[in-house]
Design a protein around this motif. Structure first.
Motif, PDB file in Angstrom:
ATOM      1  N   LYS A 175       4.875   4.655   2.188  1.00  0.00           N
ATOM      2  CA  LYS A 175       4.143   3.481   1.690  1.00  0.00           C
ATOM      3  C   LYS A 175       2.713   3.870   1.313  1.00  0.00           C
ATOM      4  N   LEU A 176       2.127   4.781   2.117  1.00  0.00           N
ATOM      5  CA  LEU A 176       0.761   5.234   1.812  1.00  0.00           C
ATOM      6  C   LEU A 176       0.725   5.992   0.485  1.00  0.00           C
ATOM      7  N   LEU A 177       1.784   6.769   0.256  1.00  0.00           N
ATOM      8  CA  LEU A 177       1.832   7.557  -0.979  1.00  0.00           C
ATOM      9  C   LEU A 177       1.879   6.629  -2.205  1.00  0.00           C
ATOM     10  N   LEU A 178       2.653   5.545  -2.093  1.00  0.00           N
ATOM     11  CA  LEU A 178       2.697   4.565  -3.192  1.00  0.00           C
ATOM     12  C   LEU A 178       1.299   3.998  -3.451  1.00  0.00           C
ATOM     13  N   ARG A 179       0.592   3.692  -2.359  1.00  0.00           N
ATOM     14  CA  ARG A 179      -0.758   3.130  -2.521  1.00  0.00           C
ATOM     15  C   ARG A 179      -1.696   4.157  -3.152  1.00  0.00           C
ATOM     16  N   ASP A 180      -1.536   5.438  -2.738  1.00  0.00           N
ATOM     17  CA  ASP A 180      -2.411   6.461  -3.318  1.00  0.00           C
ATOM     18  C   ASP A 180      -2.117   6.661  -4.805  1.00  0.00           C
ATOM     19  N   LEU A 181      -0.862   6.512  -5.179  1.00  0.00           N
ATOM     20  CA  LEU A 181      -0.531   6.584  -6.605  1.00  0.00           C
ATOM     21  C   LEU A 181      -1.234   5.447  -7.356  1.00  0.00           C
ATOM     22  N   ALA A 182      -1.207   4.248  -6.778  1.00  0.00           N
ATOM     23  CA  ALA A 182      -1.886   3.107  -7.407  1.00  0.00           C
ATOM     24  C   ALA A 182      -3.388   3.369  -7.513  1.00  0.00           C
ATOM     25  N   ARG A 183      -3.944   4.061  -6.517  1.00  0.00           N
ATOM     26  CA  ARG A 183      -5.378   4.397  -6.577  1.00  0.00           C
ATOM     27  C   ARG A 183      -5.644   5.363  -7.726  1.00  0.00           C
ATOM     28  N   LEU A 184      -4.734   6.337  -7.927  1.00  0.00           N
ATOM     29  CA  LEU A 184      -4.908   7.267  -9.051  1.00  0.00           C
ATOM     30  C   LEU A 184      -4.878   6.509 -10.373  1.00  0.00           C
ATOM     31  N   CYS A 185      -3.935   5.558 -10.453  1.00  0.00           N
ATOM     32  CA  CYS A 185      -3.765   4.802 -11.698  1.00  0.00           C
ATOM     33  C   CYS A 185      -4.828   3.721 -11.838  1.00  0.00           C
ATOM     34  N   GLU A 186      -5.406   3.329 -10.727  1.00  0.00           N
ATOM     35  CA  GLU A 186      -6.376   2.228 -10.664  1.00  0.00           C
ATOM     36  C   GLU A 186      -5.766   0.883 -11.042  1.00  0.00           C
ATOM     37  N   PHE A 187      -4.450   0.812 -11.052  1.00  0.00           N
ATOM     38  CA  PHE A 187      -3.747  -0.435 -11.367  1.00  0.00           C
ATOM     39  C   PHE A 187      -3.107  -0.878 -10.054  1.00  0.00           C
ATOM     40  N   LYS A 188      -3.540  -2.039  -9.539  1.00  0.00           N
ATOM     41  CA  LYS A 188      -3.114  -2.415  -8.193  1.00  0.00           C
ATOM     42  C   LYS A 188      -2.350  -3.724  -8.203  1.00  0.00           C
ATOM     43  N   ALA A 189      -1.120  -3.655  -7.695  1.00  0.00           N
ATOM     44  CA  ALA A 189      -0.274  -4.849  -7.677  1.00  0.00           C
ATOM     45  C   ALA A 189       0.601  -4.823  -6.433  1.00  0.00           C
ATOM     46  N   THR A 190       0.987  -5.996  -5.988  1.00  0.00           N
ATOM     47  CA  THR A 190       1.945  -6.110  -4.896  1.00  0.00           C
ATOM     48  C   THR A 190       2.760  -7.380  -5.083  1.00  0.00           C
ATOM     49  N   SER A 191       3.891  -7.438  -4.403  1.00  0.00           N
ATOM     50  CA  SER A 191       4.690  -8.665  -4.372  1.00  0.00           C
ATOM     51  C   SER A 191       4.757  -9.202  -2.947  1.00  0.00           C
ATOM     52  N   ASP A 192       4.000  -8.578  -2.047  1.00  0.00           N
ATOM     53  CA  ASP A 192       4.079  -8.980  -0.643  1.00  0.00           C
ATOM     54  C   ASP A 192       3.766 -10.466  -0.470  1.00  0.00           C
ATOM     55  N   LEU A 193       4.570 -11.124   0.377  1.00  0.00           N
ATOM     56  CA  LEU A 193       4.289 -12.516   0.708  1.00  0.00           C
ATOM     57  C   LEU A 193       3.315 -12.516   1.873  1.00  0.00           C
ATOM     58  N   PRO A 194       2.183 -13.213   1.741  1.00  0.00           N
ATOM     59  CA  PRO A 194       1.225 -13.239   2.857  1.00  0.00           C
ATOM     60  C   PRO A 194       1.904 -13.635   4.166  1.00  0.00           C
ATOM     61  N   ALA A 195       2.914 -14.503   4.073  1.00  0.00           N
ATOM     62  CA  ALA A 195       3.596 -14.952   5.298  1.00  0.00           C
ATOM     63  C   ALA A 195       4.330 -13.804   5.990  1.00  0.00           C
ATOM     64  N   TRP A 196       4.610 -12.738   5.270  1.00  0.00           N
ATOM     65  CA  TRP A 196       5.314 -11.593   5.848  1.00  0.00           C
ATOM     66  C   TRP A 196       4.342 -10.580   6.466  1.00  0.00           C
ATOM     67  N   LEU A 197       3.039 -10.793   6.263  1.00  0.00           N
ATOM     68  CA  LEU A 197       2.055  -9.779   6.672  1.00  0.00           C
ATOM     69  C   LEU A 197       1.383 -10.149   7.992  1.00  0.00           C
ATOM     70  N   ARG A 198       1.171  -9.123   8.845  1.00  0.00           N
ATOM     71  CA  ARG A 198       0.357  -9.321  10.040  1.00  0.00           C
ATOM     72  C   ARG A 198      -1.108  -9.349   9.596  1.00  0.00           C
ATOM     73  N   GLN A 199      -1.985  -9.795  10.503  1.00  0.00           N
ATOM     74  CA  GLN A 199      -3.397  -9.889  10.151  1.00  0.00           C
ATOM     75  C   GLN A 199      -3.970  -8.530   9.718  1.00  0.00           C
ATOM     76  N   ASP A 200      -3.586  -7.450  10.442  1.00  0.00           N
ATOM     77  CA  ASP A 200      -4.134  -6.134  10.089  1.00  0.00           C
ATOM     78  C   ASP A 200      -3.609  -5.693   8.704  1.00  0.00           C
ATOM     79  N   GLU A 201      -2.380  -6.104   8.395  1.00  0.00           N
ATOM     80  CA  GLU A 201      -1.832  -5.743   7.080  1.00  0.00           C
ATOM     81  C   GLU A 201      -2.555  -6.521   5.964  1.00  0.00           C
ATOM     82  N   ILE A 202      -2.893  -7.770   6.254  1.00  0.00           N
ATOM     83  CA  ILE A 202      -3.666  -8.576   5.287  1.00  0.00           C
ATOM     84  C   ILE A 202      -5.000  -7.888   5.005  1.00  0.00           C
ATOM     85  N   GLU A 203      -5.635  -7.416   6.071  1.00  0.00           N
ATOM     86  CA  GLU A 203      -6.950  -6.780   5.880  1.00  0.00           C
ATOM     87  C   GLU A 203      -6.824  -5.460   5.130  1.00  0.00           C
ATOM     88  N   SER A 204      -5.742  -4.701   5.396  1.00  0.00           N
ATOM     89  CA  SER A 204      -5.527  -3.455   4.634  1.00  0.00           C
ATOM     90  C   SER A 204      -5.325  -3.777   3.157  1.00  0.00           C
TER      91      SER A 204
END
Ligand code: 9PG
Length: 612
Positions: A505-534
């Protein structure tokens, strides 16, 4: 080879003389062609005198311009002799014409050949459209042709699917023995490059065209290639990459008005600029009106999205048509057909065969124009236009023109109708989309699994959804960044229903950082507080990035190695080969695809209900 004192213009002259109007394989050894001139020292003086003479006497004469061209080429060649990579001088180049460029040569010809005096370890294949495989591969390894056959029109360039030699769309490259690469890249739309032994063959399908031949550091060579592409096709206009919430990778087709409005409320102050509604809102592929799951209509939804300060985004596959649509019944004459009048297959999805509009048909173009203006009028200012490859499939069109040019004409109409909206192209032929879109998907879909061995090894298909497939192809398309905003697809922060490890999952995020294009489909209801902050800091941060190796980067002070993800899957063992025969056969049965589709729909619905 070209020695130091020998102006490389002889290469140009050589081409003119050796191949007047035709093609020839020319050993690049000007000294052997013009032994006298090579060491006479007249290399610079002759052209200067001739230049002045020609300019004074024959301003508008056609032949003069040719001579002038050669002489001008001479001057430039003389200057770049010191900077041109020495390997260029050891190649055997076959082309109709050549001239020098700051980092290599510009070749012209419907067919070109570049023969090199070494055995490369790797060859760069480049996929036709967003989802098609791009990667450095072992040129000696023979890959099985990908399956299922029914999906291939939507995954690869079908024209070249039977080709067994390593090959790719528009460009090809080999690694150089002393480091760096040798790249041949088309500057036109309908080109393909095939590696045959130690020769890269480039060919244009319909006409003559230009090519860039460059050697040296991979990044520098691609930078020059993109400059040349930009001068021909232009580049995207959007200033900054958007941060997008997209409905696909959590809800898939199971979206409805309530579910989306709940997410919109739950996103709170998370810094997303775009709220993008994906597949599932439309009546049918071809009938782009809200279905029963969106009782208030798409305009009301856009208004609700915009009321939260976000841009409303919408997904469409505007060139596709399925048999169950009204469009298919009402306008069979707008559909792309082959020479015998049969409909051209654009693949298979949504439990139906896919067909496509003929983008040279005036009435179809008018319909596309109206459709784009309609969704703009609803309030959607960010459009993800998908399955666009279908407009560039081979077929007999209303207007006789190369398929890529026909596609580009359709995209041009779309672009103009969309005005200042953000256009993200997806499943799109790469070069023919340049200059007409703001963002471009540069890899296949991600998914909650790293890799399906069945797909990538048994079916030899690396265009199917999966994190590794997405990372691999995107890494080999980063060079497109100066031309268009590059979308590597979404990242995940949640931990439910995913088999990806934390590292993956970190590698996917690092790829997005390289591309500078950031997107997710995560539902906030599925995320813990620490995941929301990340997620929040991922969206806000802009880390410093330096490349330290072929697949190694330092991102915000951390060393990130994409090497493993970029590798090709391991070959099949003897026993696996036997299993693969059966699996490859089964994959071609439509009922299997439908069954898999139904099972995955059911699993998604279950997950949504279970997880609220
Ligand atoms: C919506 C999705 C999402 C996704 C797109 C695209 O059948 N197929 O081969 C196939 C390929 C890609 C695909 C779906 C099906 O995904 O990339 O982000 O918008 O369409 O249907």
């Amino acid at each position: 080879m070209i020695t130091d004192g020998c102006p490389a213009f002889l290469l140009t002259v050589g081409f003119q003389i050796a191949a007047p109007g035709g093609y020839s394989a020319l050993p690049v050894d000007p000294a052997s062609t013009f032994p006298g001139l090579a060491d006479s020292g007249w290399g610079l003086l002759v052209p200067i005198i001739a230049f002045a003479f020609v300019k004074l006497c024959h301003r508008n004469n056609r032949r003069t311009r040719l001579v002038f061209g050669i002489l001008a080429g001479n001057l430039r060649h003389s200057r770049i002799m010191d900077t041109m990579h020495p390997i260029i001088q050891s190649l055997i180049v076959s082309a109709r014409q050549s001239r020098s460029d700051s980092d290599g040569l510009i070749l012209s010809g419907a067919e070109i050949g570049i023969t090199f005096p070494f055995t490369p370890k790797e060859y760069l294949i480049h996929g036709w459209q967003s989802w098609s495989l791009s990667a450095w591969v072992d040129p000696t390894r023979r890959f099985l042709s990908p399956r299922p056959t029914t999906l291939l029109p939507g995954q690869t360039d079908l024209v070249f699917a039977p080709e067994k030699r390593p090959h790719g769309s528009w460009l090809g490259a080999v690694d150089l023995p002393e480091g760096g690469i040798l790249l041949v890249g088309a500057l036109g739309l309908d080109a393909h490059v095939i590696l045959d032994g130690s020769t890269m063959h480039g060919s244009y399908n319909s006409s003559d065209g230009d090519w860039f031949l460059g050697a040296g550091d991979e990044q520098v060579v691609f930078e020059r290639y993109t400059e040349l592409l930009q001068s021909r096709f232009g580049k995207g206009r959007a200033a900054k990459e958007p941060r997008v919430w997209c409905s696909w990778y959590s809800f898939y087709k199971q979206i409805n008005e309530n579910r989306l409005l709940n997410v919109l409320a739950d996103l709170g102050d998370l810094p997303f600029e775009v709220f993008q509604v994906d597949d599932g809102w439309q009546q049918s592929i071809g009938d782009w009106e809200a279905n029963v799951k969106f009782p208030s209509g798409m305009e009301v939804l856009a208004t609700r999205i915009k009321a939260t300060g976000r841009t409303a985004g919408l997904w469409l596959a505007p060139l596709l048509v399925v048999p169950s649509s009204a469009l298919y019944r009402q306008h069979p004459d707008w559909l792309l057909r082959d020479e015998s009048g049969r409909l051209v297959s654009a693949g298979y999805n949504w439990d139906e065969p896919l067909f496509t509009l003929d983008t040279t048909h005036p009435a179809a173009l008018e319909w596309l124009d109206d459709l784009m203006k309609k969704v703009r009028a609803w309030g959607y200012d960010y459009l993800k236009l998908d399955f666009l490859y279908s407009g560039a499939l081979p077929g007999k069109r209303y207007a006789d023109m190369p398929r890529e040019a026909a596609f580009r004409q359709g995209l041009q109409v779309i672009r103009e109708a969309l005005g200042d909206a953000y256009l993200l192209t997806c499943g799109t032929p790469i070069l023919p989309s340049l200059g007409l879109c703001d963002g471009m998907r540069i890899g296949p879909d991600v998914s909650g699994v790293w890799e399906s061995s069945r797909d990538s090894r048994m079916l030899a298909n690396m265009a199917t959804p999966g994190a590794r497939n997405a990372i691999r192809t995107c890494l080999h398309r980063l060079w497109l960044k100066p031309l268009v905003q590059i979308d590597p697809d979404v990242v995940y922060f949640h931990s439910r229903q995913l088999s990806l490890t934390v590292q993956e999952k970190l590698l996917l995020r690092d790829l997005a950082r390289l591309c500078e294009f950031k997107a997710t489909s995560d539902l906030p209801a599925w995320l813990r507080q620490d995941e929301i902050e990340s997620l929040r800091s991922f969206l806000q941060e802009n880390p410093a990035i330096t490349q330290t190796g072929k697949y190694q980067y330092v991102i915000g002070g951390r060393t990130v190695d994409f090497g493993h993800a970029a590798e090709m899957p391991t070959p099949l063992s003897g026993f696996e080969k036997v299993t693969a025969v059966f699996i490859r056969w089964v994959s071609d049965q439509h009922w299997i695809l439908n069954l898999f589709g139904k099972l995955s729909d059911r699993a998604v619905e279950k997950a949504i209900q279970k997880n609220g």
